[in-house]
Motif scaffolding. Structure first.
Motif, PDB file in Angstrom:
ATOM      1  N   UNK A 129       0.820  -1.212   0.000  1.00 35.40           N
ATOM      2  CA  UNK A 129       0.000   0.000   0.000  1.00 35.40           C
ATOM      3  C   UNK A 129       0.854   1.262   0.000  1.00 35.40           C
ATOM      4  N   UNK A 130       2.124   1.147   0.380  1.00 35.70           N
ATOM      5  CA  UNK A 130       3.025   2.302   0.399  1.00 35.70           C
ATOM      6  C   UNK A 130       3.672   2.554  -0.951  1.00 35.70           C
ATOM      7  N   UNK A 131       3.498   1.646  -1.889  1.00 40.65           N
ATOM      8  CA  UNK A 131       4.078   1.817  -3.218  1.00 40.65           C
ATOM      9  C   UNK A 131       3.168   2.680  -4.082  1.00 40.65           C
ATOM     10  N   UNK A 132       3.787   3.406  -5.005  1.00 41.57           N
ATOM     11  CA  UNK A 132       3.048   4.237  -5.957  1.00 41.57           C
ATOM     12  C   UNK A 132       3.497   3.893  -7.364  1.00 41.57           C
ATOM     13  N   UNK A 133       2.589   4.046  -8.316  1.00 43.69           N
ATOM     14  CA  UNK A 133       2.946   3.820  -9.712  1.00 43.69           C
ATOM     15  C   UNK A 133       4.124   4.711 -10.068  1.00 43.69           C
ATOM     16  N   UNK A 134       5.140   4.131 -10.701  1.00 44.73           N
ATOM     17  CA  UNK A 134       6.340   4.863 -11.056  1.00 44.73           C
ATOM     18  C   UNK A 134       7.518   4.564 -10.159  1.00 44.73           C
ATOM     19  N   UNK A 135       7.281   3.934  -8.989  1.00 40.09           N
ATOM     20  CA  UNK A 135       8.392   3.567  -8.106  1.00 40.09           C
ATOM     21  C   UNK A 135       9.274   2.520  -8.786  1.00 40.09           C
ATOM     22  N   UNK A 136      10.577   2.625  -8.554  1.00 42.97           N
ATOM     23  CA  UNK A 136      11.535   1.660  -9.096  1.00 42.97           C
ATOM     24  C   UNK A 136      11.906   0.678  -7.986  1.00 42.97           C
TER      25      UNK A 136
END
Length: 295
Positions: free
Chosen positions: A100-107
């Motif tokens: 849930x802490x991830x966002x689209x665009x994270x590597x």
């Protein structure tokens, strides 16, 4: 009875298959790799082949609620799937985080073993640890929308939701598509008119295994929990179990089984080998019945 593709999990000695969902819900996973090779990897060997850096990819989301995900290897612009671990997911500072802490665009850098399913998209099933190396933005992810469009299209409102089940097997986690039986479904067509569809079907105890109507799951490990993954978020899910020797005369003698519903997913604890299960799910648009066996 509506028949749907029956299994998207294949197990080989060196490579395995799942997906859907890629967590969930892409085009049928029986689409094979279209001449695409393995994404570039940067392996940091540690001598035992475990916990090496397998691949790095950008986290992408899609779906009706943007709750499905996949990764893209940016150098070669190739999509791939890897299961996000419940634990061992860390941010740039080494702090443990959740999906849930991830966002689209994270590597994301992914570690583990390089076990790969030769499907399309490729699936890295040996990943045991992930580290976010760079926080991204929606604008970063938008660059790969054309790739997402190749594996996902918005669902047809007239189609009933489908169900797949994930469970642990001896060689790897497996994902199996479950057939649907009777249903009632309403939707608004392209002319703005409400359509109501009713389909009758035999009781699950009358489904034929030989004809693949009754899909059978292998529960051959100590962990016999089943994870239901629906294509649409249900309002409720009810499960009934019978011994696999039951006949239609035993239809009203089934055991009611509780499941834990969480969004599009539901967990059935401790499935019983030698059983037949019926799943009745309810949505705002109607209801659908599914069935499967466990051995």
């Amino acid at each position: 009875m509506q028949k749907r593709w029956v299994c998207i999990a294949a197990v080989c000695v060196m490579s395995l298959a799942v997906c859907a969902g890629c967590g969930k819900k892409e085009k049928d996973a029986d689409v094979q790799n279209k001449g695409m090779g393995t994404p570039a990897t940067a392996k940091a060997m540690n001598g035992d082949g475990q916990d090496e850096l397998v691949v790095t990819g950008m986290y992408l989301t899609y779906g009706e609620d943007e709750d499905s995900y996949i990764f893209v290897e940016e150098e070669n612009k190739q999509l791939f799937y890897a299961p996000i671990p419940d634990e061992n997911l860390f941010d740039e500072n080494g702090e443990e985080i959740s999906q849930e802490d991830l966002s689209a665009g994270d590597v994301i850098a992914m570690y583990g073993s390089d076990m790969v399913a030769e499907s399309y998209p490729l699936q890295y099933l040996g990943v045991t640890r992930m580290e976010r190396t760079k926080a991204g933005t929606a604008q970063d992810a938008e660059k790969y929308q054309d790739l997402i469009d190749q594996i996902y299209s918005a669902p047809d409102a007239s189609e009933i939701p489908y169900l797949s089940i994930e469970n642990k097997q001896e060689m790897a986690n497996a994902t199996t598509a479950i057939n649907s039986g009777g249903f009632e479904w309403s939707y608004v067509d392209e002319n703005g008119e409400t359509q109501n569809v009713v389909a009758d079907a035999m009781h699950v105890l009358e489904w034929k295994r030989a004809d693949s109507e009754l899909v059978t799951l292998n529960c051959n490990t100590d962990d016999k929990d089943l994870l239901f993954v629906f294509s649409k978020k249900p309002q409720s899910v009810n499960v009934t179990r019978w011994d696999d020797t039951a006949t239609i005369a035993d239809a009203d003698k089934g055991e009611k089984i509780e499941v834990e519903l969480d969004g599009k997913k539901a967990t059935l604890k401790d499935a019983v080998p030698g059983s037949i299960y019926q799943v009745d799910a309810q949505w705002k648009n109607g209801r659908v019945t599914y069935g499967f066996a466990v051995k």
